[in-house]
Design a protein around this motif. Structure first.
Motif, PDB file in Angstrom:
ATOM      1  N   ASN A 148       0.835  -1.193   0.000  1.00  0.00           N
ATOM      2  CA  ASN A 148       0.000   0.000   0.000  1.00  0.00           C
ATOM      3  C   ASN A 148       0.879   1.256   0.000  1.00  0.00           C
ATOM      4  O   ASN A 148       1.726   1.432   0.884  1.00  0.00           O
ATOM      5  N   ASN A 149       0.678   2.100  -1.012  1.00  0.00           N
ATOM      6  CA  ASN A 149       1.394   3.374  -1.172  1.00  0.00           C
ATOM      7  C   ASN A 149       2.880   3.227  -1.509  1.00  0.00           C
ATOM      8  O   ASN A 149       3.578   4.232  -1.621  1.00  0.00           O
ATOM      9  N   VAL A 150       3.381   2.020  -1.662  1.00  0.00           N
ATOM     10  CA  VAL A 150       4.804   1.794  -1.949  1.00  0.00           C
ATOM     11  C   VAL A 150       4.944   1.161  -3.335  1.00  0.00           C
ATOM     12  O   VAL A 150       4.431   0.069  -3.581  1.00  0.00           O
TER      13      VAL A 150
ATOM     14  N   HIS B 229       4.073   7.012  -1.747  1.00  0.00           N
ATOM     15  CA  HIS B 229       3.041   7.981  -2.101  1.00  0.00           C
ATOM     16  C   HIS B 229       2.214   8.324  -0.865  1.00  0.00           C
ATOM     17  O   HIS B 229       1.709   7.427  -0.179  1.00  0.00           O
ATOM     18  N   PHE B 230       2.073   9.621  -0.596  1.00  0.00           N
ATOM     19  CA  PHE B 230       1.290  10.069   0.551  1.00  0.00           C
ATOM     20  C   PHE B 230      -0.181  10.156   0.154  1.00  0.00           C
ATOM     21  O   PHE B 230      -0.760  11.241   0.046  1.00  0.00           O
TER      22      PHE B 230
ATOM     23  N   LYS C 240      -1.565  14.291  -4.098  1.00  0.00           N
ATOM     24  CA  LYS C 240      -0.858  13.115  -3.607  1.00  0.00           C
ATOM     25  C   LYS C 240       0.650  13.286  -3.816  1.00  0.00           C
ATOM     26  O   LYS C 240       1.181  12.936  -4.870  1.00  0.00           O
ATOM     27  N   PRO C 241       1.346  13.822  -2.819  1.00  0.00           N
ATOM     28  CA  PRO C 241       2.802  13.939  -2.928  1.00  0.00           C
ATOM     29  C   PRO C 241       3.457  12.559  -2.883  1.00  0.00           C
ATOM     30  O   PRO C 241       2.887  11.592  -2.375  1.00  0.00           O
ATOM     31  N   PHE C 242       4.679  12.481  -3.401  1.00  0.00           N
ATOM     32  CA  PHE C 242       5.442  11.242  -3.303  1.00  0.00           C
ATOM     33  C   PHE C 242       6.930  11.554  -3.298  1.00  0.00           C
ATOM     34  O   PHE C 242       7.370  12.614  -3.759  1.00  0.00           O
TER      35      PHE C 242
ATOM     36  N   LEU D 251       4.324  15.456  -7.239  1.00  0.00           N
ATOM     37  CA  LEU D 251       2.964  15.708  -6.785  1.00  0.00           C
ATOM     38  C   LEU D 251       1.998  15.270  -7.876  1.00  0.00           C
ATOM     39  O   LEU D 251       2.121  15.691  -9.029  1.00  0.00           O
ATOM     40  N   ASP D 252       1.063  14.390  -7.508  1.00  0.00           N
ATOM     41  CA  ASP D 252      -0.008  13.994  -8.413  1.00  0.00           C
ATOM     42  C   ASP D 252      -1.272  14.771  -8.060  1.00  0.00           C
ATOM     43  O   ASP D 252      -1.684  14.805  -6.888  1.00  0.00           O
TER      44      ASP D 252
END
Length: 209
Positions: A70-72, A112-113, A123-125, A161-162
């Motif tokens: 998740n998020n990785v 991903h945040f 959604k920053p990353f 940033l998305d």
């Protein structure tokens, strides 16, 4: 009671984050363009007698990312060849022009945040990985002399940033730092190292599957 409320609120926040995280098994594809901006001081050759300047270039790029948790995610960046003009300046001011092309595939591990209730659901990353740059079509405007640049392997950092505009689509803004250093030679004789180490700025359309 305050401690219990804090624990319950934290648990609820973590549950919400997990619920809205980018789930493992997700794929994303990003298509856009990036500008390679080499550092301002690209080094000296021939024991410091010749200074080097490498200019920038922009080219279309594509990347694919697979989420292993998740998020990785693990992302691979590819591009069509970048073109760079190289200026060699001698102490007396004489200038010799050269050029090269390169491909800089980059593999990154990213976080991903997502699910953190960011404004506008942005959604920053961040990511870190390795860059492999291969040079080809090297040329120098000096009759009868052949320029060669060795391939480079170095660390790469990534931040971006998305900005979603549909459930599975987003606009991406990102920047990367790539540690790119290449050993240069003329007719097989080593003349020193060229330090390109650029920042790479880009925009892309991102699709989630």
């Amino acid at each position: 009671m305050k401690l219990q409320s804090l624990v319950l609120a934290t648990a609820a926040a973590l549950t919400m984050t997990t619920a809205f995280a980018i789930p493992a098994g997700t794929w994303t594809v990003a298509a856009g363009a990036h500008y390679v901006d080499p550092k301002s001081d690209n080094g000296t050759l021939l024991d410091g007698d010749v200074s080097v300047d490498v200019d920038g270039d922009v080219r279309p790029t594509i990347s694919g990312e697979y989420f292993i948790a998740n998020n990785v995610g693990i992302e691979l960046l590819a591009a069509i060849p970048f073109h760079h003009d190289i200026t060699f300046t001698a102490p007396n001011g004489n200038i010799i022009e050269g050029k090269t092309q390169h491909l800089p595939p980059t593999l990154s591990l990213q976080y991903h945040f997502d699910g953190y209730n960011m404004p506008m659901n942005v959604k920053p990353f961040i990511g870190i990985g390795v860059n492999y740059t291969t040079f080809f079509e090297e040329k120098i405007n000096f009759p009868g002399v052949e320029l060669n640049l060795d391939d480079s392997v170095g660390v790469a950092g990534h931040i971006g940033l998305d900005i979603p505009f549909a459930p599975t689509e987003a606009f991406r803004i990102d920047a990367r730092y790539m540690d790119i250093k290449t050993d240069a030679s003329l007719d097989g004789a080593d003349i020193g190292e060229i330090d390109i180490s650029p920042w790479v700025y880009g925009v892309a359309f991102v699709k989630t599957f």
